[in-house]
Design an enzyme around this catalytic site. Structure first.
Site, short mmCIF file in Angstrom:
data_model
loop_
_atom_site.label_atom_id
_atom_site.label_comp_id
_atom_site.label_asym_id
_atom_site.label_seq_id
_atom_site.Cartn_x
_atom_site.Cartn_y
_atom_site.Cartn_z
N GLU A 144 0.98 -1.70 0.02
CA GLU A 144 0.47 0.21 0.14
C GLU A 144 1.05 1.26 -0.43
OE1 GLU A 144 -2.92 0.10 3.51
OE2 GLU A 144 -4.11 -1.41 1.94
N GLU A 179 -6.35 -8.23 0.06
CA GLU A 179 -6.70 -8.55 1.24
C GLU A 179 -8.50 -8.18 0.85
OE1 GLU A 179 -4.28 -5.26 4.13
OE2 GLU A 179 -2.40 -6.27 2.60
C1 GAL Z 1 -4.27 -2.89 5.43
C2 GAL Z 1 -3.41 -3.05 5.40
C3 GAL Z 1 -2.88 -4.40 5.76
C4 GAL Z 1 -3.79 -3.71 7.04
C5 GAL Z 1 -5.44 -4.00 6.71
C6 GAL Z 1 -6.39 -3.74 8.15
O1 GAL Z 1 -5.01 -1.23 4.76
O2 GAL Z 1 -2.03 -3.77 3.80
O3 GAL Z 1 -1.97 -4.66 6.72
O4 GAL Z 1 -2.91 -3.68 8.33
O5 GAL Z 1 -5.36 -2.91 6.04
O6 GAL Z 1 -7.21 -3.47 7.96
#
Ligand code: GAL
Length: 695
Positions: A172, A321
């Protein structure tokens, strides 16, 4: 899409018009279900039971390593990758492939201590420090050197590993740095771009407020308020710097890995600190992190973010994710309803994703995100959501063959442009005006009717689209002007939304009124724009309605330009003035909307646009609350139906289709289906049906 429409209209099987899809990579199933796994946080004795539970949930890949720098290189030059090798082998024993993350988003303490120059400086001049993550300066050569070294070590070791399917660079990309050295780099970048100060001064109109620069080192960084030319160039510099930051690791990895190990980075939906089209250029595929935060998922709005990501490289992408029920960082971290996580997974697949990965597998015992949703608790046992994800895994296994080689093929494109969004955000003129909402006001009705929409940049090839919509396309580069004009003259149907075509590539006002270089083609222009303190009535071809937040008064010059909508009584200036106009150009047309699209008017306008462009609705009558997404390829169309309404809905097809996964009740079958030939079925709330037509 054309094929699906014909399926309904003629009930004929059709040969695909799709581009030949790439065969799936060895070891990579067509649909991937994954989890972010952090073996470095756990005793190796726990790995086996975690992986066994993953396998039982049909999880077929894990992403590993993206924050594990201190474990991979506990002191400078002391590389420890054996544990990672053991984790990869352990996953392999459970038929789970590995996506490796380079760890540069979380520099270790030794690095920060030894090389403080690698630390990021915030916009307020404060240096970041160790203890969170992303504290590095994205332009710092030392940081890049160290990141390159660890990426190289990983690639040398795992570049031919049969169980490694790909790479995620960093995590990110988000925060730029504002140190004096960064400013010098920015000045050098400007010099390379503008060559002379005279040129820069002229193009930025620096005579304004005595901003004129006599030497390059006088130029400040401005990122929120300042000269519009300078603001735009800072964002472009930020973009270029992320691109070279990424390139640094990308080149190191590519030099050592087999091409089947594809490389990406995880982006963030509408996040706009850099131009994603440019940064994505160098990647093998795009991916993003799909989080809802507070509230429930809106399928159209989430679908638009998938389409945005698919548009970065104009091909299928991954959800790298997503939330297992809930997050920990929102105002109210409510859970998605039972069934909604599965609906959300199919929302991703329907819009062209090849993978859905849950962040994260198991609650870390400590660390900043202890409350985040997981599939397994800190005790290593499944949480209630686990069984829903298991069902998704079973779905993916059933549907994988059908979806292999398919993608979204739309007749409709919406143009999205970072420069335009920035330009409006710096000078909103009405705080309520949001370029993303403006885009969504077109997207929602168009997607509901057409079943699919591409979101692409304004320089993307457009000839394959019957309809191209450009909401709030505020800035036009010469390349975009050429692209749009050629599209219309070639028979395309172009629709501009409010605030379009106002400025050039320096964020400088065009000397022709909107739509600037395309005003002559339109035969009309914007006489004046108005921020609204109350909505304005509109009426005409799309029925009676209102324009909210913003309205542009259009002046018609050509007798060939037709008025579609007119403002009613409002501030006097707008009264009875054109609100939307259109002109036919050969087989194509150009349309400009000075009004916003709201409610029933938006739907009527979308119907009109699709009809003018010859795009048929994908299914004539969609029950309320039912979302449709379409993927095509390999001589078949796949329609994904999801019911978001609390009531059970009945869906009637014009021709029978095969149920690839089924949690629907079959009401009637027809003779033409190849398998179960369903013609009518019901879906409960969050029920999903994946219907295939073709072989
Ligand atoms: C994302 C990040 C992850 C984790 C996640 C939690 O933005 O890439 O490492 O922190 O959020 O929602």
């Amino acid at each position: 899409m054309r094929r699906v429409v014909l399926v309904f209209a003629l009930a004929l099987p059709l040969a695909t018009l799709a581009q030949a899809p790439l065969p799936p990579e060895p070891r990579t199933p067509p649909l991937l279900l994954g989890a972010a796994w952090y073996p470095e946080q756990w005793d190796e004795a726990t790995w086996e039971s975690d992986l066994a539970l993953m396998e039982q949930a049909h999880i077929n890949f894990v992403r590993v390593g993206e924050f594990a720098w201190s474990k991979m290189e506990p002191s400078e030059g002391n590389f420890k990758l054996d544990w990672l090798e053991r984790a990869i082998r352990a996953a392999e024993r459970h038929h789970i492939a590995v996506m490796l993350g380079t760890p540069s988003a979380a520099p270790p303490a030794w690095l920060t201590q030894k090389y403080p120059e690698t630390l990021r400086t915030n916009a307020d001049g404060r240096k970041d420090g160790h203890g969170n993550r992303q504290q590095f300066d994205w332009s710092d050569p030392k940081y890049r050197e160290l990141a390159r070294i660890i990426a190289t070590k990983m690639a040398e070791r795992f570049g031919h590993d049969p169980n490694v399917i790909g790479w995620q660079i960093d995590n990110e990309y988000a925060n730029e740095s504002y140190s004096d050295i960064d400013r010098t780099r920015f000045q050098q970048w400007l010099k390379a771009k503008y060559k002379t100060l005279d040129n820069l001064n002229k193009r930025w109109t620096t005579a304004y407020w005595s901003e004129t620069y006599q030497s390059w080192d006088q130029i400040p960084i401005q990122s929120t308020y300042g000269n519009p030319g300078l603001l735009l160039n800072w964002r472009e510099f930020v973009t270029d710097t992320w691109r070279s930051y990424q390139r640094n690791q990308l080149d190191a990895i590519r030099a050592h890995v087999e091409p089947r190990q594809r490389i990406t980075t995880n982006m963030m939906g509408w996040f706009n600190a850099y131009d994603h089209y440019l940064v994505a250029q160098d990647l093998d595929f795009a991916s993003w992190d799909d989080y809802i935060g507070t509230g429930q998922m809106n399928p159209a709005e989430n679908g638009a973010r998938h389409d945005l990501t698919r548009g970065f490289l104009r091909k299928n992408f991954w959800v790298m994710e997503t939330q297992p029920g809930f997050v920990n960082w929102s105002a109210n971290n409510n859970a998605l309803n039972k069934g909604e996580v599965r609906a959300m997974a199919w929302n991703a697949i329907g819009h062209g994703s090849e993978a859905v990965e849950y962040w994260q597998w198991r609650s870390a015992l400590n660390g900043q995100e202890q409350y985040h949703g997981t599939l397994v608790g800190a005790d290593g046992k499944p949480v209630p959501l686990y069984s829903e994800v298991q069902q998704i895994g079973a779905d993916f296994e059933k549907a994988g063959d059908a979806l292999a080689g398919t993608t979204v093929e739309s007749d409709v494109a919406i143009l999205q442009d970072y420069e335009s969004r920035w330009a409006i955000e710096w000078q909103k003129h009405n705080q309520a005006f949001d370029p993303v909402q403006s885009l969504l006001s077109f997207y929602r009705p168009l997607h509901a009717l057409a079943g699919s929409v591409d979101i692409v940049s304004d320089t993307a090839p457009l000839s394959r689209y019957k309809l191209v919509v450009a909401p709030a396309l505020n800035l036009l580069t010469p390349a975009a002007v050429t692209n749009l004009e050629a599209y219309v003259r070639g028979g395309g149907h172009l629709v501009f939304g409010q605030r379009s075509a106002m400025k050039d590539e320096d964020n400088t006002l065009f000397t022709q009124r909107q739509p600037g270089p395309l005003a002559e083609l339109l035969g009309a222009n914007v006489a004046q724009w108005y921020a609204l303190d109350k909505s304005v009535p509109v009426s005409g071809t799309w029925g009676p309605g209102e324009s909210k937040i913003w309205a542009e008064q259009i002046a018609v010059q050509s007798p060939e330009t037709k008025i579609l909508m007119t403002y009613g009584k409002s501030n006097g200036w707008l009264d009875d003035q054109p609100a939307a106009v259109t002109r036919k150009i050969g087989r194509g047309s150009i349309t400009y909307l000075g009004m916003s699209l709201e409610g029933a008017t938006a739907e009527a306008a979308a119907k009109w646009m699709l009809k003018e462009a010859g795009v048929e609705p994908v299914i004539p009558k969609v029950p309320k609350g039912v979302d449709i997404a379409v993927r095509s390829g390999n001589s078949k169309d796949i329609l994904i139906f999801t019911n978001y309404s609390p009531e059970t809905r009945t869906i009637n097809l014009l021709t029978p289709m095969d149920n690839v996964i089924c949690d629907c009740k079959v009401l009637a079958t027809g003779p033409l289906g190849i398998g179960n030939g369903v013609k009518s079925f019901t879906l409960p709330q969050y029920g999903v049906a994946v219907m295939m037509y073709g072989k």
